[in-house]
Design an enzyme around this catalytic site. Structure first.
Site, PDB file in Angstrom:
ATOM      1  CB  VAL A 174      -0.969   0.008   1.217  1.00  0.00           C
ATOM      2  CG1 VAL A 174      -0.229   0.160   2.531  1.00  0.00           C
ATOM      3  CG2 VAL A 174      -2.049   1.062   1.060  1.00  0.00           C
ATOM      4  CB  CYS A 175       1.816   3.914  -1.792  1.00  0.00           C
ATOM      5  SG  CYS A 175       0.906   4.022  -3.356  1.00  0.00           S
ATOM      6  CE  LYS A 176      -2.063  11.786  -0.808  1.00  0.00           C
ATOM      7  NZ  LYS A 176      -1.489  13.127  -0.964  1.00  0.00           N
ATOM      8  CG  MET A 234      -2.515   4.560   3.162  1.00  0.00           C
ATOM      9  SD  MET A 234      -3.245   3.203   4.131  1.00  0.00           S
ATOM     10  CE  MET A 234      -3.677   4.064   5.636  1.00  0.00           C
ATOM     11  N   GLY A 257      -1.679   4.248  -4.879  1.00  0.00           N
ATOM     12  CA  GLY A 257      -1.510   3.028  -5.655  1.00  0.00           C
ATOM     13  C   GLY A 257      -0.344   3.030  -6.628  1.00  0.00           C
TER      14      GLY A 257
END
Length: 99
Positions: free
Chosen positions: A62-64, A90, A66
């Site tokens: 996961v990141c902010k 996120m 994708g």
């Protein structure tokens, strides 16, 4: 590349599945909240910290939003890891956060 939505991931967590979530955001981003149980390894440090990840289990990245998690997935896949990108990151996460 395997992809999962944040809603599908939340269902897995709510069902009690024990899964590995890797957050590849920067430290200042993680300070705003992280998925409970997730391990933080910033994208720029993925290659040098791969040895911390168990190749025998699937990892959800996961990141902010994708994009960075997709890059991390490519790096890890090339090195034999079973990874799934969390689409929407996120920004789409509606579950609990750990601070």
């Amino acid at each position: 590349m395997n992809v999962i939505t944040t809603e599908q991931l939340l269902q897995k967590l709510d069902a009690g599945e024990k899964i590995s979530v890797i957050d590849v955001r920067e430290s200042d981003e993680v300070a705003t909240g992280i998925i409970p149980g997730a391990k933080h390894i910033a994208l720029g440090q993925i290659e040098s910290n791969m040895d911390q990840l168990d190749k025998s289990v699937p990892h959800y990245i996961v990141c902010k939003a994708g994009g960075r998690s997709a890059m991390a997935c490519e790096i890890l896949e090339e090195n034999g890891y079973d990874v799934t990108n969390i689409a929407g990151g996120m920004m789409d996460w509606d579950g609990e956060l750990q601070f």
